[in-house]
Design a protein around this motif. Sequence first.
Motif, short mmCIF file in Angstrom:
data_model
loop_
_atom_site.label_atom_id
_atom_site.label_comp_id
_atom_site.label_asym_id
_atom_site.label_seq_id
_atom_site.Cartn_x
_atom_site.Cartn_y
_atom_site.Cartn_z
N PHE A 100 -2.35 3.00 5.07
CA PHE A 100 -1.63 4.26 4.86
C PHE A 100 -0.29 4.02 4.17
O PHE A 100 0.78 4.14 4.75
CB PHE A 100 -1.48 5.00 6.19
N THR A 101 -0.39 3.67 2.91
CA THR A 101 0.78 3.39 2.07
C THR A 101 1.28 4.68 1.41
O THR A 101 0.59 5.70 1.45
CB THR A 101 0.37 2.41 0.96
N ASP A 102 2.45 4.59 0.78
CA ASP A 102 2.94 5.75 0.00
C ASP A 102 1.90 6.15 -1.04
O ASP A 102 1.68 7.33 -1.30
CB ASP A 102 4.26 5.40 -0.70
N GLU A 103 1.26 5.15 -1.61
CA GLU A 103 0.25 5.41 -2.65
C GLU A 103 -0.91 6.24 -2.09
O GLU A 103 -1.40 7.17 -2.73
CB GLU A 103 -0.27 4.06 -3.18
N TYR A 104 -1.33 5.91 -0.86
CA TYR A 104 -2.41 6.67 -0.21
C TYR A 104 -2.00 8.14 -0.09
O TYR A 104 -2.77 9.06 -0.42
CB TYR A 104 -2.71 6.08 1.18
N TYR A 105 -0.77 8.38 0.40
CA TYR A 105 -0.33 9.76 0.62
C TYR A 105 -0.10 10.50 -0.70
O TYR A 105 -0.40 11.69 -0.80
CB TYR A 105 0.93 9.77 1.49
#
Length: 465
Positions: free
Chosen positions: A151-156
């Motif tokens: 759940f990285t910034d990229e995921y969000y």
Amino acid sequence: MAKVKITETVLRDAHQSLIATRMPISDMLPILSEMDKVGYYSAEVWGGATFDACLRFLDEDPWERLRTIRKAMPNTKLQMLFRGQNMLGYRHYADDVLEYFVQKTVANGMDIIRIFDALNDIRNLETAIKAAKKEGAHAQIAISYTTGEVFTDEYYVNYAKQIRDAGADSICLKDMAALLTPYKTEQLVRAIKSEVDLPLQIHTHYTSGLASMCLLKGIEAGADIVDTAMSPLALGTSHAPTESIVAALQGTEYDTGLDLIKLNEIRDYFMTLRDKYIKSGLLDPKMLATDTGALIYQVPGGMLSNLLSQLKQAGKEDKLQDVLNEVPRVRKDAGYPPLVTPSSQIVGTQAVFNVITGERYKTVTKEFKGIVRGEYGRTPVPIDPEFRKKIIGDEEPIECRPADLLKPELDTLRKECAEWIEQEEDVLSYAQFGQVAVKFFEKRRAKKYNIDADHADKESAVHPL
């Protein structure tokens, strides 16, 4: 930056979080017209567990509650929480039922529908978004926030783009388990706002004591709207206090424009309610304490108490640490579902079984099989095919949107509850809560014809206020 807007949650999520959604409409009515003068961006008044609590515990028609609030607050946008394809119930519903629910919700006065999916599977939200837009409501899509290596910034940011592309009017960063920290909030809000040009709202809880700081850092990073609760029903497992946030932003570029004097008058009213709830035992002061357990164990507070109670029943309280160590392993096996209802209960219960039987997946719950099979939708990370086979055997995995497998069911539901229908909306109460709704219909009819002699006793037994 434009002024920050405030969504007031005291009429829904604040009392859902602190007193299990037991605030009756009679406690709301005296203050609604004053709240309508405040100038909130919106008031969250419906959805979540309110529907269930109205029918099951308060002997209230949830539709009548919505109409009553609408009439008393003509100048304020009304908002609700909606569980995607689950609506307000606990299973996926066919599209025809969902579309009819949204139609009736808007017709009865709803303006903003906040829609989320426990797995962040955009496919489970598409019908609800289209239905809300068709009825002229504002479709806000919530990102179920969680933590974990995937759940990285990229995921969000990627999910926020999917939300934008699906036609949402705004995005909510929904941190129901109080896992956000102030600098993480700032970083995430900046990341989303730099890629997606939609209004962004922050929803977080005070459980870990960080909510006000998270809101402040989020606002500085570009958040447009924040969720707060009037202070007598704020803090603890509820939200940051409305008056404090308004005061913190006063005289800055983020000034909300809300009047602290007016808010303090409203606070006085809710203070009397708070005193009443504490005296009746409905509000446990322990619920107002800070608990950073969620941050340490990466497990929401409600899930932690659930695990403890399951272990107590099995006489294995000493195994709590083993279960907490097992939760992330089970979650990884299951494709990293966010730990929110219902996935938190599913993962937690499976972890308990794995520990107390002494062998992983010796006993597998029906719900865990369901999540692995794809009955709830697509998990954030694909599940290992070998593991899936071990859990579901020769059953066919579900790759499509789960609701695609459901036949239209509105007509069938109408026939099933035909004898009880007094308003068109009743079929939707029945669709979601079955026998609980029927019991409510029976009481309603008995009251109408004055044949329910023991009604008052029953009501005081379930609701002591």
